[in-house]
Design an enzyme around this catalytic site. Structure first.
Site, short mmCIF file in Angstrom:
data_model
loop_
_atom_site.label_atom_id
_atom_site.label_comp_id
_atom_site.label_asym_id
_atom_site.label_seq_id
_atom_site.Cartn_x
_atom_site.Cartn_y
_atom_site.Cartn_z
CB SER A 187 -0.96 -0.04 1.19
OG SER A 187 -2.02 0.88 1.03
CE LYS A 234 0.34 5.39 -2.09
NZ LYS A 234 -0.50 4.89 -3.14
CD GLN A 289 -5.44 7.65 -3.55
OE1 GLN A 289 -4.60 6.75 -3.54
NE2 GLN A 289 -5.57 8.51 -2.54
CD GLU A 316 -4.74 8.76 1.43
OE1 GLU A 316 -4.64 7.87 2.29
OE2 GLU A 316 -5.01 8.52 0.23
CD1 TRP A 352 -7.65 3.65 -2.99
CD2 TRP A 352 -9.24 4.80 -4.04
NE1 TRP A 352 -7.56 4.95 -2.57
CE2 TRP A 352 -8.53 5.69 -3.20
CE3 TRP A 352 -10.30 5.29 -4.81
CZ2 TRP A 352 -8.84 7.04 -3.11
CZ3 TRP A 352 -10.62 6.64 -4.71
CH2 TRP A 352 -9.90 7.50 -3.87
CG HIS A 403 -5.20 -3.16 0.53
ND1 HIS A 403 -4.31 -3.24 -0.52
CD2 HIS A 403 -4.91 -1.99 1.18
CE1 HIS A 403 -3.53 -2.17 -0.52
NE2 HIS A 403 -3.87 -1.41 0.51
#
Length: 552
Positions: A240, A244, A282, A290, A334, A371
């Site tokens: 998640s 990144k 997203q 965010e 997403w 997820h």
């Protein structure tokens, strides 16, 4: 005009001389290792330095025109295209400059002082630079057996299959990225070890700060003497938001031998241009707002990614020829897995051109949509990748297992072709700087078998494969002869037991046995010598397919 990279800007004069000497030595070593890795497709891909292109001159990128297609990773800023594998080193430096300037923010060079300790249970890191200091630490979990051990830095502590990593023989370094770049802070008051040194108003985003922290951990491992952890065998992973961060860490430190981002979503692997068109993913503006993950400069492009002079396919390419295992989840819209496959397929073209296509794997073909779950489908390839890239005891072949739920179409996103790069030294530009870009070549990519030139008015077809146990993706290139054509039909026979699950950029009749593909409305007319591509995904084996082409 030549600009300095972000790494050169902050180096004191004395340090520049020292680092330049080391960089030159490391660069020569890195080029040799890169060439070997490209030639053999093996694990000898990590370099001995964080950035082996720090000595490359980078022209001012200016203001390139907007482009709805992915930027050409092979085209230099002066408009020429690279011609040799050795050229990639400085082309990569150009991409790095663009990625820092427009997407992530600057990653400073190694600080003036990095010290710390490595034990069987922890790593401490102490950093001093620009008259400021900061410290952070990470815990260590060793596998069974006798060291020194390779290690995988796990960002954030969840989503990674740490049991499988340790069972494969690698240590776990549990790294809390928030100690280096804290979430929940405004852009003008960022907090954490990175910002304690480089300022709370730094325009560098959290992802790059987290990557900087991974690099400083590696610095300390290098200084430790290698009695507990090996400095030449480091991997990085996370899921998640931490996926990144893991991706950015692997992109910007060439000492990382294996990069394993998991379900990274927007701001990670997925291509920015594609994200903007992928329903349910997203939005760029959401990811930018965010948290301050991305650099401040990226805010100008959230509504217009076509104006970005760089995209994540080129960041994927920056990892080449090192090990890259991208894991994505197609069940959660997403996360933008379709755009992830677009970026991975684009970056894989650089791996192919370097002869290192066996060093990249993309896997979104999973059944469980939870997820950041530890998935059974990834367990064996995870072990195999650790064995190959960190233990040097295996030789797993890179595969693309793209879920039919979120299959990207690279042909839709590129207007460039993959060149055949020579093994010789780099070639100086044949045109002066700032000349218009050259027309992309129409010759077949290095993975495509040569074909006999078709006669006037006819066409030819060739196929290249990305295969794995139980499936494959085929890319078929259609090339016109010495006269234009207006429409084409490609026929091929699938091997026994093989079946097509989906296709793109072509109409098809049949899913098994003898299958025909015909052009769609936008790719049927080809000029003399012009090419187009379509593709399909299948189960079974695609080996041995011989396509034929007829025009009209």
């Amino acid at each position: 005009m030549i600009i300095s990279s972000g790494r050169m800007k902050i180096r004191p004069p004395v340090i520049v001389l020292t680092v330049a000497a080391l960089t030159l030595t490391g660069a020569l070593t890195a080029v040799t290792r890169t060439t070997l890795a490209a030639a053999a497709g093996n694990a000898m891909a990590a370099t001995l330095v964080e950035d082996d292109g720090a000595d490359c001159p980078v022209p001012n990128p200016g203001s390139p025109p907007a482009n709805s297609r992915l930027p050409d990773p092979f085209q230099k800023l002066d408009g020429t295209r690279i011609t040799s594998k050795a050229d990639w080193r400085c082309r990569r430096a150009e991409i790095r400059e663009l990625a820092e300037r427009y997407v992530y923010g600057d990653k400073p060079a190694k600080p003036a002082s990095v010290t710390g300790t490595v034990s069987s249970s922890s790593i401490t890191v102490n950093v001093s630079d620009n008259g400021r200091s900061a410290s952070f630490s990470a815990s260590v979990q060793l596998p069974s057996g006798t060291g020194p051990f390779p290690a995988v830095v796990v960002l954030g502590g969840f989503g990674a299959d740490t049991a499988t990593i340790r069972a494969a023989g690698a240590a776990i370094i549990n790294y809390d990225p928030f100690a280096v770049g804290r979430e929940g802070t405004p852009r003008n008051n960022k907090q954490g070890a990175f910002y304690s040194i480089y300022g709370s108003s730094s325009s560098t985003g959290l992802l790059m700060a987290w990557a900087w922290g991974v690099s400083r951990i590696i610095d300390v491992i290098e200084q430790s003497g290698g009695n507990i952890l090996r400095a030449d065998a480091t991997g990085v992973t996370g899921c998640s938001r931490y996926g990144k961060g893991a991706f950015v860490a692997g992109v910007f430190d060439q000492r990382i031998a294996l990069t394993m981002p998991i379900e990274s979503g927007t701001g990670g692997v997925p291509a920015f241009r594609s994200i903007a068109t992928e329903s349910g993913s997203q939005p760029l503006s959401s990811a930018y707002g965010e948290q301050p993950w991305l650099g401040d400069a990226f805010g100008s492009y959230t509504g217009n990614p076509n104006a970005l002079p760089v995209d994540t396919d080129e960041m994927v390419a920056m990892v080449a020829p090192r090990g890259l295992f991208i894991m994505e989840n197609p069940h959660v819209d997403w996360l933008g897995a379709r755009s992830g496959s677009v970026a991975a397929l684009g970056g894989a073209e650089v791996y192919k051109a370097l002869g290192a296509q066996n060093n990249i794997t993309y896997w979104s073909d999973v059944q469980d949509g939870t997820h950041c779950a530890a998935r059974s489908e990834w367990r064996t390839p995870l072990q195999q990748h650790i064995q190959k890239f960190l233990l040097n005891t295996g030789d797993v072949t890179g595969v693309f297992r793209i879920s039919s739920r979120k299959a990207g179409d690279l042909a839709q996103w590129r207007d460039w072709q993959t060149p055949t790069l020579t093994d010789g030294p780099s070639t100086p530009p044949s045109t002066p700087p700032n000349t218009p870009p050259t027309t992309p070549p129409t010759s077949a990519p290095p993975t495509t078998p040569p074909v006999t030139p078709p006669p006037d008015g006819a066409c030819s077809a060739s196929v290249s494969l990305n295969s794995w146990n139980g499936g494959f993706v085929a890319t078929v290139r259609v090339t016109a002869g010495s006269a234009p054509i207006n429409g084409w039909t490609v026929g091929l026979t699938l091997p026994s037991g093989a079946a097509i699950t989906n296709s793109w950029n072509a109409n098809r009749s049949g899913n098994s046995g003898s299958v025909q593909f015909t052009n769609v409305s936008y790719n049927g007319s080809l000029p003399a010598g012009g090419s187009t591509e379509f593709g399909f995904q299948g189960t079974g084996s695609g080996t041995g397919m011989t396509p034929t082409c007829s025009a009209g």
